[in-house]
Write a protein that holds these residues in place. Sequence first.
Motif, PDB file in Angstrom:
ATOM      1  N   PHE A 213       0.855  -1.186   0.000  1.00  0.00           N
ATOM      2  CA  PHE A 213       0.000   0.000   0.000  1.00  0.00           C
ATOM      3  C   PHE A 213       0.896   1.244   0.000  1.00  0.00           C
ATOM      4  O   PHE A 213       1.680   1.447   0.930  1.00  0.00           O
ATOM      5  CB  PHE A 213      -0.905   0.021   1.239  1.00  0.00           C
ATOM      6  CG  PHE A 213      -1.853  -1.146   1.327  1.00  0.00           C
ATOM      7  CD1 PHE A 213      -3.130  -1.057   0.800  1.00  0.00           C
ATOM      8  CD2 PHE A 213      -1.463  -2.337   1.928  1.00  0.00           C
ATOM      9  CE1 PHE A 213      -4.001  -2.133   0.869  1.00  0.00           C
ATOM     10  CE2 PHE A 213      -2.322  -3.413   2.013  1.00  0.00           C
ATOM     11  CZ  PHE A 213      -3.593  -3.311   1.476  1.00  0.00           C
ATOM     12  N   LEU A 218      -2.836   5.127   1.010  1.00  0.00           N
ATOM     13  CA  LEU A 218      -3.229   5.164   2.413  1.00  0.00           C
ATOM     14  C   LEU A 218      -3.839   6.510   2.780  1.00  0.00           C
ATOM     15  O   LEU A 218      -4.826   6.582   3.518  1.00  0.00           O
ATOM     16  CB  LEU A 218      -2.023   4.866   3.302  1.00  0.00           C
ATOM     17  CG  LEU A 218      -1.502   3.425   3.287  1.00  0.00           C
ATOM     18  CD1 LEU A 218      -0.225   3.306   4.101  1.00  0.00           C
ATOM     19  CD2 LEU A 218      -2.558   2.463   3.815  1.00  0.00           C
ATOM     20  N   LEU A 221      -7.259   6.589   1.401  1.00  0.00           N
ATOM     21  CA  LEU A 221      -8.156   5.783   2.232  1.00  0.00           C
ATOM     22  C   LEU A 221      -8.569   6.551   3.474  1.00  0.00           C
ATOM     23  O   LEU A 221      -9.747   6.537   3.871  1.00  0.00           O
ATOM     24  CB  LEU A 221      -7.466   4.471   2.614  1.00  0.00           C
ATOM     25  CG  LEU A 221      -8.259   3.509   3.514  1.00  0.00           C
ATOM     26  CD1 LEU A 221      -9.559   3.083   2.831  1.00  0.00           C
ATOM     27  CD2 LEU A 221      -7.407   2.287   3.869  1.00  0.00           C
ATOM     28  N   LYS A 222      -7.617   7.254   4.103  1.00  0.00           N
ATOM     29  CA  LYS A 222      -7.929   8.046   5.291  1.00  0.00           C
ATOM     30  C   LYS A 222      -8.957   9.122   4.966  1.00  0.00           C
ATOM     31  O   LYS A 222      -9.918   9.343   5.716  1.00  0.00           O
ATOM     32  CB  LYS A 222      -6.660   8.694   5.851  1.00  0.00           C
ATOM     33  CG  LYS A 222      -5.755   7.746   6.604  1.00  0.00           C
ATOM     34  CD  LYS A 222      -4.529   8.453   7.140  1.00  0.00           C
ATOM     35  CE  LYS A 222      -4.871   9.540   8.130  1.00  0.00           C
ATOM     36  NZ  LYS A 222      -3.670  10.119   8.767  1.00  0.00           N
ATOM     37  N   ARG A 237      -3.043   5.513  10.074  1.00  0.00           N
ATOM     38  CA  ARG A 237      -2.990   4.644   8.901  1.00  0.00           C
ATOM     39  C   ARG A 237      -3.263   3.200   9.295  1.00  0.00           C
ATOM     40  O   ARG A 237      -3.900   2.456   8.550  1.00  0.00           O
ATOM     41  CB  ARG A 237      -1.621   4.763   8.227  1.00  0.00           C
ATOM     42  CG  ARG A 237      -1.304   6.166   7.721  1.00  0.00           C
ATOM     43  CD  ARG A 237      -0.198   6.190   6.705  1.00  0.00           C
ATOM     44  NE  ARG A 237       1.046   5.625   7.224  1.00  0.00           N
ATOM     45  CZ  ARG A 237       2.155   5.490   6.497  1.00  0.00           C
ATOM     46  NH1 ARG A 237       2.153   5.850   5.226  1.00  0.00           N
ATOM     47  NH2 ARG A 237       3.252   4.990   7.020  1.00  0.00           N
ATOM     48  N   LEU A 241      -6.324   1.010   7.695  1.00  0.00           N
ATOM     49  CA  LEU A 241      -5.909  -0.161   6.913  1.00  0.00           C
ATOM     50  C   LEU A 241      -6.350  -1.450   7.597  1.00  0.00           C
ATOM     51  O   LEU A 241      -6.818  -2.391   6.925  1.00  0.00           O
ATOM     52  CB  LEU A 241      -4.397  -0.155   6.718  1.00  0.00           C
ATOM     53  CG  LEU A 241      -3.835  -1.257   5.811  1.00  0.00           C
ATOM     54  CD1 LEU A 241      -4.501  -1.238   4.440  1.00  0.00           C
ATOM     55  CD2 LEU A 241      -2.321  -1.126   5.678  1.00  0.00           C
TER      56      LEU A 241
END
Length: 336
Positions: A213, A218, A221-222, A237, A241
Amino acid sequence: MNKIISQQTIKPASPTPSHLKTYNLSLLDRIVPNTYTDFVFYYPKYMNNVNINVLKQSLSQSLAIYYPLAGRLPSPSASYVDCNDEGIDFVEVSTDSRLSEFIVKKYHDETLHHLFPHGLGLNDGKTNRSLLQVQLNHFSDGGVAVAVSVSHKIADGLTVASFVNHWATVARGESPIDPTFISSPASNSTEVVDEYDPDYTSEVIYKKRTFTFTNSKLNELKKNVIAMGNTPMNPTRFEVLASLLFKCAVGASTNKSYDSSLLYQPFNVRGIIAGKYPETTVGNVLTCAATKMKNPGQMQLNEMVNELRKRKMEVKGLTNMKEAAQYWTNMLSTLD
């Protein structure tokens, strides 16, 4: 094909003093299952002309400092280690494969267990008396892999890392940082501890995979999790994750008969509980939390992140070893 070159017992370089002959397990030590923690370290550019005796001698010197590792549990359910200096298992093996190829493919087959004296994840503390085993694996291209298995009864992952760092430092001829030992009450303690004792008698098939990743993914995604609302301030993170991987793992499970699932998460409490134990403290200085979630079809990432944060704050509120042990015991009750 693997071929055993030698097998021997490595004993401490100096005898354990009489006043240290009995090493009492802590409450946390007594909770953990009687299994082994496995590590493997790869050295692709290892030189064959390095004297193997240096590794053995430095290991012997390290055992004199980490003296409980060279002792024995009188019985699988014993609450103390008999520090009798019986020593540890050291096995040297040659294999006809190349380390460069093994590292690439090790996540795609089930050959990793060959690197360990008793197999990966199959080392049962009820039948194996040695608390530490080391296997030095020589590959055909000159690389080596050092596999280390330590009884979980006396060591968590950080203890194993500290021991290996100590061993490596001594092997280099440098001065290591000595460990700290926790003074635990005698084995006739009236405190009752419920040990988690899973069944490890049957062989388990492991499959390894690597997922990469990038930082950009990441961060994305956050942002997506934060945009969902009702999210803790600045989710880490790891939190986002772990939530994603847990959701995907549960969704991919072949067992669809469950109503909920548990994410089991260990916490190092050395810097949390009273006393602020140094990172080189020996033993199981940890506790574990379990986050329970609904089935994957109803699971939202922001909800999962919230639950992980709650568990983290609960652990940060622990003040001593007894509270950490009770927290872990309460968590184990959710596994019944």
